[in-house]
Motif scaffolding. Sequence first.
Motif, PDB file in Angstrom:
ATOM      1  N   GLN A  15      16.063  22.264  45.650  1.00 38.34           N
ATOM      2  CA  GLN A  15      14.602  22.271  45.616  1.00 38.34           C
ATOM      3  C   GLN A  15      14.009  22.167  47.022  1.00 38.34           C
ATOM      4  O   GLN A  15      12.987  22.796  47.309  1.00 38.34           O
ATOM      5  CB  GLN A  15      14.082  21.133  44.746  1.00 38.34           C
ATOM      6  CG  GLN A  15      14.327  21.374  43.272  1.00 38.34           C
ATOM      7  CD  GLN A  15      13.964  20.166  42.427  1.00 38.34           C
ATOM      8  OE1 GLN A  15      13.931  19.043  42.900  1.00 38.34           O
ATOM      9  NE2 GLN A  15      13.709  20.406  41.157  1.00 38.34           N
ATOM     10  N   ASP A  18      18.751  36.925  41.725  1.00 37.09           N
ATOM     11  CA  ASP A  18      18.468  36.173  40.509  1.00 37.09           C
ATOM     12  C   ASP A  18      17.272  35.237  40.717  1.00 37.09           C
ATOM     13  O   ASP A  18      16.516  34.973  39.789  1.00 37.09           O
ATOM     14  CB  ASP A  18      19.719  35.378  40.108  1.00 37.09           C
ATOM     15  CG  ASP A  18      19.692  34.912  38.675  1.00 37.09           C
ATOM     16  OD1 ASP A  18      19.144  35.629  37.819  1.00 37.09           O
ATOM     17  OD2 ASP A  18      20.229  33.820  38.416  1.00 37.09           O
ATOM     18  N   LEU A  19      17.104  34.765  41.916  1.00 40.37           N
ATOM     19  CA  LEU A  19      16.012  33.858  42.263  1.00 40.37           C
ATOM     20  C   LEU A  19      14.670  34.578  42.376  1.00 40.37           C
ATOM     21  O   LEU A  19      13.619  33.970  42.184  1.00 40.37           O
ATOM     22  CB  LEU A  19      16.345  33.178  43.603  1.00 40.37           C
ATOM     23  CG  LEU A  19      15.299  32.297  44.248  1.00 40.37           C
ATOM     24  CD1 LEU A  19      15.029  31.077  43.371  1.00 40.37           C
ATOM     25  CD2 LEU A  19      15.785  31.861  45.624  1.00 40.37           C
ATOM     26  N   ALA A  61       7.153  34.935  40.333  1.00 38.86           N
ATOM     27  CA  ALA A  61       6.262  34.271  39.378  1.00 38.86           C
ATOM     28  C   ALA A  61       5.411  33.217  40.090  1.00 38.86           C
ATOM     29  O   ALA A  61       4.208  33.105  39.828  1.00 38.86           O
ATOM     30  CB  ALA A  61       7.070  33.636  38.244  1.00 38.86           C
ATOM     31  N   LEU A  62       6.013  32.475  41.006  1.00 38.41           N
ATOM     32  CA  LEU A  62       5.281  31.470  41.774  1.00 38.41           C
ATOM     33  C   LEU A  62       4.226  32.129  42.658  1.00 38.41           C
ATOM     34  O   LEU A  62       3.079  31.671  42.723  1.00 38.41           O
ATOM     35  CB  LEU A  62       6.246  30.643  42.624  1.00 38.41           C
ATOM     36  CG  LEU A  62       5.632  29.593  43.534  1.00 38.41           C
ATOM     37  CD1 LEU A  62       4.863  28.559  42.716  1.00 38.41           C
ATOM     38  CD2 LEU A  62       6.709  28.933  44.368  1.00 38.41           C
ATOM     39  N   GLY A 116      12.894  36.571  40.570  1.00 37.47           N
ATOM     40  CA  GLY A 116      11.967  36.508  39.439  1.00 37.47           C
ATOM     41  C   GLY A 116      11.154  35.225  39.449  1.00 37.47           C
ATOM     42  O   GLY A 116       9.934  35.242  39.245  1.00 37.47           O
ATOM     43  N   LEU A 117      11.822  34.115  39.729  1.00 39.39           N
ATOM     44  CA  LEU A 117      11.129  32.827  39.790  1.00 39.39           C
ATOM     45  C   LEU A 117      10.167  32.771  40.970  1.00 39.39           C
ATOM     46  O   LEU A 117       9.039  32.299  40.845  1.00 39.39           O
ATOM     47  CB  LEU A 117      12.147  31.693  39.911  1.00 39.39           C
ATOM     48  CG  LEU A 117      13.114  31.533  38.747  1.00 39.39           C
ATOM     49  CD1 LEU A 117      14.207  30.546  39.100  1.00 39.39           C
ATOM     50  CD2 LEU A 117      12.358  31.092  37.515  1.00 39.39           C
ATOM     51  N   VAL A 118      10.617  33.270  42.115  1.00 38.00           N
ATOM     52  CA  VAL A 118       9.792  33.246  43.319  1.00 38.00           C
ATOM     53  C   VAL A 118       8.568  34.144  43.132  1.00 38.00           C
ATOM     54  O   VAL A 118       7.448  33.761  43.464  1.00 38.00           O
ATOM     55  CB  VAL A 118      10.615  33.662  44.559  1.00 38.00           C
ATOM     56  CG1 VAL A 118       9.729  33.892  45.753  1.00 38.00           C
ATOM     57  CG2 VAL A 118      11.665  32.602  44.858  1.00 38.00           C
TER      58      VAL A 118
END
Length: 117
Positions: free
Chosen positions: A13, A85-86, A92-93, A88-90
């Motif tokens: 994190q 893979d990361l 979205a943020l 998508g999350l980034v």
Amino acid sequence: MSCAEDCGVRDVQDRLGDKWTVHVVVELSGGVRRFSELQRLVPGISQRMLTLTLRRLERDGLVTRTVYPTVPPQVEYELTATGRDLTGLVRALVDWSLAHRGTIADARRAYDERRRP
């Protein structure tokens, strides 16, 4: 959660919460980039900070660095499978931040107004 699990999660994190990591990952999600391209695409990042960010991402297995034997050496950076893979999350943020930046700015102004003497 045990300390070993908590410490590992906190470490990841911390990396993702770093000021420049999200920006660099977003730019690399578009494909292979040279150092100079990244520096141009990430406004405000210094050469030193970009170097440190890329080294940390490489160490964490999120980015690969390829050096070509040219003069001067050409260096390219690319997300690994884990880095991709990361994204998508980034993304979205980033999308959430863009969608809510006006609301957040309004809330900050209102808060500051209430706190003025």
